[in-house]
Scaffold this motif. Structure first.
Motif, PDB file in Angstrom:
ATOM      1  N   LEU A   1       5.418  -2.498   0.831  1.00  0.00           N
ATOM      2  CA  LEU A   1       5.615  -2.703  -0.604  1.00  0.00           C
ATOM      3  C   LEU A   1       4.690  -1.744  -1.349  1.00  0.00           C
ATOM      4  N   PRO A   2       5.218  -0.876  -2.210  1.00  0.00           N
ATOM      5  CA  PRO A   2       4.327   0.035  -2.944  1.00  0.00           C
ATOM      6  C   PRO A   2       3.414  -0.706  -3.915  1.00  0.00           C
ATOM      7  N   HIS A   3       3.877  -1.806  -4.425  1.00  0.00           N
ATOM      8  CA  HIS A   3       3.059  -2.695  -5.257  1.00  0.00           C
ATOM      9  C   HIS A   3       3.725  -4.061  -5.272  1.00  0.00           C
ATOM     10  N   LEU A   4       3.080  -5.026  -5.885  1.00  0.00           N
ATOM     11  CA  LEU A   4       3.617  -6.385  -5.893  1.00  0.00           C
ATOM     12  C   LEU A   4       4.747  -6.503  -6.901  1.00  0.00           C
TER      13      LEU A   4
ATOM     14  N   GLY B   1      11.305  -0.227  -1.029  1.00  0.00           N
ATOM     15  CA  GLY B   1      10.926  -0.433  -2.417  1.00  0.00           C
ATOM     16  C   GLY B   1      10.252  -1.771  -2.650  1.00  0.00           C
ATOM     17  N   VAL B   2      10.053  -2.064  -3.943  1.00  0.00           N
ATOM     18  CA  VAL B   2       9.271  -3.231  -4.319  1.00  0.00           C
ATOM     19  C   VAL B   2      10.025  -4.539  -4.122  1.00  0.00           C
ATOM     20  N   GLN B   3      11.348  -4.491  -4.049  1.00  0.00           N
ATOM     21  CA  GLN B   3      12.141  -5.693  -3.834  1.00  0.00           C
ATOM     22  C   GLN B   3      13.145  -5.426  -2.715  1.00  0.00           C
TER      23      GLN B   3
ATOM     24  N   GLY C   1       0.809  -1.206   0.000  1.00  0.00           N
ATOM     25  CA  GLY C   1       0.000   0.000   0.000  1.00  0.00           C
ATOM     26  C   GLY C   1       0.838   1.249   0.000  1.00  0.00           C
ATOM     27  N   GLY C   2       0.284   2.299   0.596  1.00  0.00           N
ATOM     28  CA  GLY C   2       0.890   3.610   0.520  1.00  0.00           C
ATOM     29  C   GLY C   2       1.716   3.977   1.739  1.00  0.00           C
TER      30      GLY C   2
END
Length: 251
Positions: free
Chosen positions: A169-172, A150-152, A81-82
């Motif tokens: 995580l900002p996105h998957l 970050g995402v990873q 999410g945010g």
């Protein structure tokens, strides 16, 4: 600036991911013959975990939902999410006396939160990615590590007794399946239809939940702890709004 922290302290009611109904009243007196509960009330039982918890919002009925982060066993949370929601949780955790350490590659985005936390007994500290010192968490000094990497995110010291870890995580991304499978609690905010389908197998999402995720408003999270899935809206105080603005999914 008036400190945010005292006004955000709350009491926790539960040990099941902090998401549970208040416990039934206990029988009074040492001479009570037994501790019997009708089978129809078993679903209302929950186990208290200390005194402190974090209010993460309200359900559809307006019932406050609490998250217990001070735990004697390692506890991991993943929030897809945010930044806004992660910062609200960090502030509220600090308000309950938890030491909050943020591992982030965007320290300026956390400066207001760290400044507000500096007014409490346990300042919110910021650390570069991969540069998190030992926190020596203990029952009297519980800690929360917030990983905004970050995402990873790179691998880091795992959660430990009295030290919970919240990964944002900002996105998957490539690391998401592993993180979702191993977390004790997962929060999903607005996702694309493709991301909702990707998250579904790891979390056991229903078709209705998958369809719901792409349209979630800012500040609303679908929290998943095993088979228990709850849609919760984070309500904020005027002080929190003044510091972080209105609820939002995208930063």
């Amino acid at each position: 600036m008036t400190s945010l922290l005292p006004s955000l302290a709350h009491r926790s009611l539960s040990a099941f991911a902090g998401l549970c109904r208040p416990p039934l009243a206990a029988p009074e007196g040492p001479g009570h013959a037994g501790h019997l509960v009708p089978a129809s009330q078993l679903a209302d039982l929950c186990v208290p975990l200390g005194d402190d918890g974090v209010v993460i919002g309200q359900d559809a009925a307006g019932t406050p939902q609490l998250l217990g982060l001070q735990r004697p066993a390692p506890y991991t949370v993943v929030l897809v999410g945010g930044l806004w929601t992660a910062q609200i949780l960090a502030l509220r955790a600090a308000a309950t006396g938890i030491r909050v350490a943020v591992e982030t590659g965007r320290a300026p985005a956390w400066s207001a939160v760290a400044g507000a936390g500096a007014q409490g007994p346990h300042p919110i500290t910021l650390h570069r990615v991969g540069d998190l010192p030992p926190l020596d968490a203990a029952p009297a000094t519980p800690a929360l590590v917030v990983r905004d990497c970050g995402v990873q995110p790179p691998r880091s010291p795992a959660a430990a007794p009295w030290q919970s870890v919240l990964t944002l995580l900002p996105h998957l991304g490539p690391a998401a399946p592993r993180l979702l499978r191993t977390a004790a609690l997962v929060g999903l905010q607005r996702l694309s239809p493709e991301e909702a389908e990707q998250a579904a197998p790891a979390l056991g999402l229903t078709g209705q939940e998958r369809a719901l995720l792409p349209g979630l408003p800012g500040g609303v999270t679908l929290w998943c702890a095993g088979a228990d899935h709850r849609r919760i809206a984070t309500t904020v105080t005027d002080a929190e709004t003044g510091l972080l603005g209105n609820p939002r999914r995208i930063d």
